[in-house]
Design a protein around this motif. Structure first.
Motif, short mmCIF file in Angstrom:
data_model
loop_
_atom_site.label_atom_id
_atom_site.label_comp_id
_atom_site.label_asym_id
_atom_site.label_seq_id
_atom_site.Cartn_x
_atom_site.Cartn_y
_atom_site.Cartn_z
N PRO A 47 0.79 -1.23 0.00
CA PRO A 47 0.00 0.00 0.00
C PRO A 47 0.83 1.30 0.00
CG PRO A 47 -0.94 -1.60 1.51
CD PRO A 47 0.34 -2.19 1.04
N PRO A 48 1.94 1.40 0.73
CA PRO A 48 2.68 2.68 0.68
C PRO A 48 3.19 3.02 -0.72
CG PRO A 48 3.39 1.40 2.57
CD PRO A 48 2.53 0.49 1.74
N MET A 49 3.57 1.98 -1.50
CA MET A 49 4.06 2.25 -2.85
C MET A 49 2.91 2.73 -3.75
SD MET A 49 7.25 1.86 -2.65
CE MET A 49 8.18 1.44 -4.13
N VAL A 50 1.70 2.20 -3.50
CA VAL A 50 0.54 2.69 -4.24
C VAL A 50 0.31 4.16 -3.92
CG1 VAL A 50 -1.94 2.40 -4.67
CG2 VAL A 50 -0.54 0.40 -4.12
N ASP A 51 0.46 4.50 -2.65
CA ASP A 51 0.24 5.88 -2.20
C ASP A 51 1.23 6.83 -2.89
OD1 ASP A 51 -1.39 7.38 -0.09
OD2 ASP A 51 0.64 8.07 0.33
N PHE A 52 2.53 6.46 -2.90
CA PHE A 52 3.52 7.30 -3.61
C PHE A 52 3.14 7.45 -5.07
CE2 PHE A 52 6.66 5.77 -0.29
CZ PHE A 52 6.92 7.02 0.25
N PHE A 53 2.81 6.33 -5.69
CA PHE A 53 2.52 6.32 -7.14
C PHE A 53 1.30 7.17 -7.48
CE2 PHE A 53 -0.62 3.85 -9.72
CZ PHE A 53 -0.29 4.39 -10.95
N VAL A 54 0.19 6.94 -6.76
CA VAL A 54 -1.04 7.65 -7.14
C VAL A 54 -0.90 9.14 -6.84
CG1 VAL A 54 -3.52 7.88 -6.73
CG2 VAL A 54 -2.50 5.61 -6.84
N ARG A 55 -0.37 9.48 -5.65
CA ARG A 55 -0.29 10.90 -5.31
C ARG A 55 0.69 11.65 -6.21
NH1 ARG A 55 -2.93 12.03 -0.40
NH2 ARG A 55 -3.48 10.12 0.71
N GLU A 56 1.82 11.02 -6.52
CA GLU A 56 2.82 11.75 -7.31
C GLU A 56 2.46 11.83 -8.79
OE1 GLU A 56 6.92 10.94 -6.34
OE2 GLU A 56 6.53 11.07 -4.19
N THR A 57 1.77 10.81 -9.32
CA THR A 57 1.33 10.95 -10.72
C THR A 57 0.19 11.97 -10.79
OG1 THR A 57 -0.06 8.97 -10.53
CG2 THR A 57 2.11 8.69 -11.55
N ARG A 58 -0.69 11.94 -9.77
CA ARG A 58 -1.78 12.94 -9.73
C ARG A 58 -1.21 14.38 -9.74
NH1 ARG A 58 -6.64 13.70 -11.57
NH2 ARG A 58 -5.05 14.84 -12.71
N MET A 59 -0.04 14.58 -9.07
CA MET A 59 0.57 15.91 -9.02
C MET A 59 0.96 16.43 -10.40
SD MET A 59 3.33 15.87 -5.92
CE MET A 59 2.86 15.08 -4.39
N VAL A 60 1.26 15.51 -11.34
CA VAL A 60 1.84 15.96 -12.60
C VAL A 60 0.93 15.70 -13.81
CG1 VAL A 60 4.20 15.71 -11.73
CG2 VAL A 60 3.16 13.81 -12.99
N VAL A 61 -0.25 15.13 -13.58
CA VAL A 61 -1.19 14.88 -14.69
C VAL A 61 -2.37 15.83 -14.53
CG1 VAL A 61 -2.78 13.21 -15.72
CG2 VAL A 61 -0.53 12.46 -14.92
N ARG A 62 -2.72 16.51 -15.60
CA ARG A 62 -3.91 17.38 -15.54
C ARG A 62 -5.14 16.62 -16.02
NH1 ARG A 62 -2.02 22.14 -18.87
NH2 ARG A 62 0.05 22.50 -18.02
N GLY A 63 -6.30 16.89 -15.41
CA GLY A 63 -7.55 16.30 -15.87
C GLY A 63 -7.79 14.92 -15.28
N PRO A 64 -8.88 14.27 -15.70
CA PRO A 64 -9.24 12.96 -15.16
C PRO A 64 -8.18 11.91 -15.46
CG PRO A 64 -10.98 13.82 -16.59
CD PRO A 64 -9.82 14.73 -16.73
N MET A 65 -8.08 10.93 -14.58
CA MET A 65 -7.14 9.82 -14.79
C MET A 65 -7.89 8.50 -14.68
SD MET A 65 -4.07 11.16 -12.30
CE MET A 65 -2.91 9.82 -12.60
#
Ligand code: R1P
Ligand code: URA
Length: 296
Positions: free
Chosen positions: A83-101
């Motif tokens: 789970p912590p790796m999912v948290d890093f991945f989702v939060r950090e990609t969310r930071m750099v992607v605009r719009g829905p994912m």
């Protein structure tokens, strides 16, 4: 990436705009993402892209490959485990992607239903199973906590299921609730004498709590939970992330068998196009809603 180059303690980014752990910046990650645990699996999936435009392995082991599939930008991100790796991945990609994912996890699991090695289980939703530390300090009665289930995105899940049924056959695609354990061992009911885990009846407890529980693994619930709690462009609702999970059965817990490397490679090859197809079919356009995806 030395700490002195980072811009903020709250949201650390490098001087060139890369996130601290996944090491991606705007324009390098698409709105459609397949996430896997294993970097080798990510590279196998990437063979199915029409073109690769970007690839990076971060100092924390995240591998991001972005390219074009059926004319649309798609990223494949290997995150490791838990789970912590999912948290890093989702939060950090969310930071750099605009719009829905849209995010599809293409992982592996242990089956606690009739599905066996060579089959795939698609999650209708997932719940977390955590070790209850209070029990081991004699402050609680139950050694494991089973948390409420979170639903997968229904449309994305339907698309993943239908696309997997083509190469595998519908009889080899199962569905149900997935338990996201915080250990491969104790909280998945693997017993042994090296540690006191009090987990001999854990799988029975899982079935008694969730009659439609079909699999155990380590990432689905965190992915679905973060999708559920993601906020829209105005910081409120609707959620900006949709997520689904497809899991290859690597361990048959009832039959006590584990997949061979040959079968697992065959399953990844068989499922690769299915998960990529589901993503592009469910997020088909670049209609201005996804500017970052258009720029990679
Ligand atoms: C354990 O072997 C790992 O395999 C599963 C579990 O969730 C855990 O991460 O997923 P992946 O095959 O995606 O890594
Ligand atoms: N991944 C898990 O987390 N558990 C299994 O039994 C197999 C794969």
């Amino acid at each position: 990436m030395p700490a002195e180059q980072m811009t903020s303690a709250n949201k650390p980014l490098s001087a060139d705009g890369r996130t601290y752990h996944v090491e991606v910046r705007e324009g390098e990650v698409a709105n459609r993402i397949v996430t896997v645990g294993d970097a080798k699996r990510a590279r196998t999936l990437a063979q199915h892209l029409d073109r690769v435009l970007f690839e990076r392995e971060s100092h924390r082991g995240f591998v991001t490959i972005t390219g074009v599939y059926r004319g649309l930008p798609v990223s494949i991100v290997a995150i490791g485990m838990g789970p912590p790796m999912v948290d890093f991945f989702v939060r950090e990609t969310r930071m750099v992607v605009r719009g829905p994912m849209s995010i599809v996890r293409f992982g592996s699991c242990g089956s606690i239903c009739d599905a066996t090695t060579g089959d795939v289980i698609v999650a209708t939703g997932a719940f977390a199973i955590t070790r209850n530390f209070k029990f081991f300090s004699k402050e609680a009665d139950r050694p494991y906590i089973l948390w409420p289930a979170v639903a997968s995105d229904p449309q994305l899940t339907r698309a993943v299921t239908a696309n997997l049924a083509r190469p595998l056959g519908a009889a080899h695609v199962y569905s149900g609730l997935v338990g996201n354990a915080d250990s491969f061992y104790s909280s998945q009911g693997r017993t042994g004498s090296d540690f006191y885990d009090a987990n001999g009846d854990l799988i029975d407890t899982v079935h008694a709590t969730y009659s439609d529980a079909v699999a155990l693994e380590m990432e689905c619930h965190m992915l679905l939970h973060l999708a559920q709690t993601s906020t829209g462009a105005d910081g409120t609702s609707p959620a900006s992330i949709r997520a689904a999970c497809a899991l290859m059965v690597f361990a048959d817990r009832a039959g006590n068998s584990f997949i061979s490397p040959e079968t697992s490679e065959r399953m990844v090859q068989a499922g690769a196009r299915a998960v990529l197809d589901a993503l592009v079919e469910e997020m088909p356009s670049q209609d201005g809603l996804h500017p970052a995806a258009g720029s990679v």
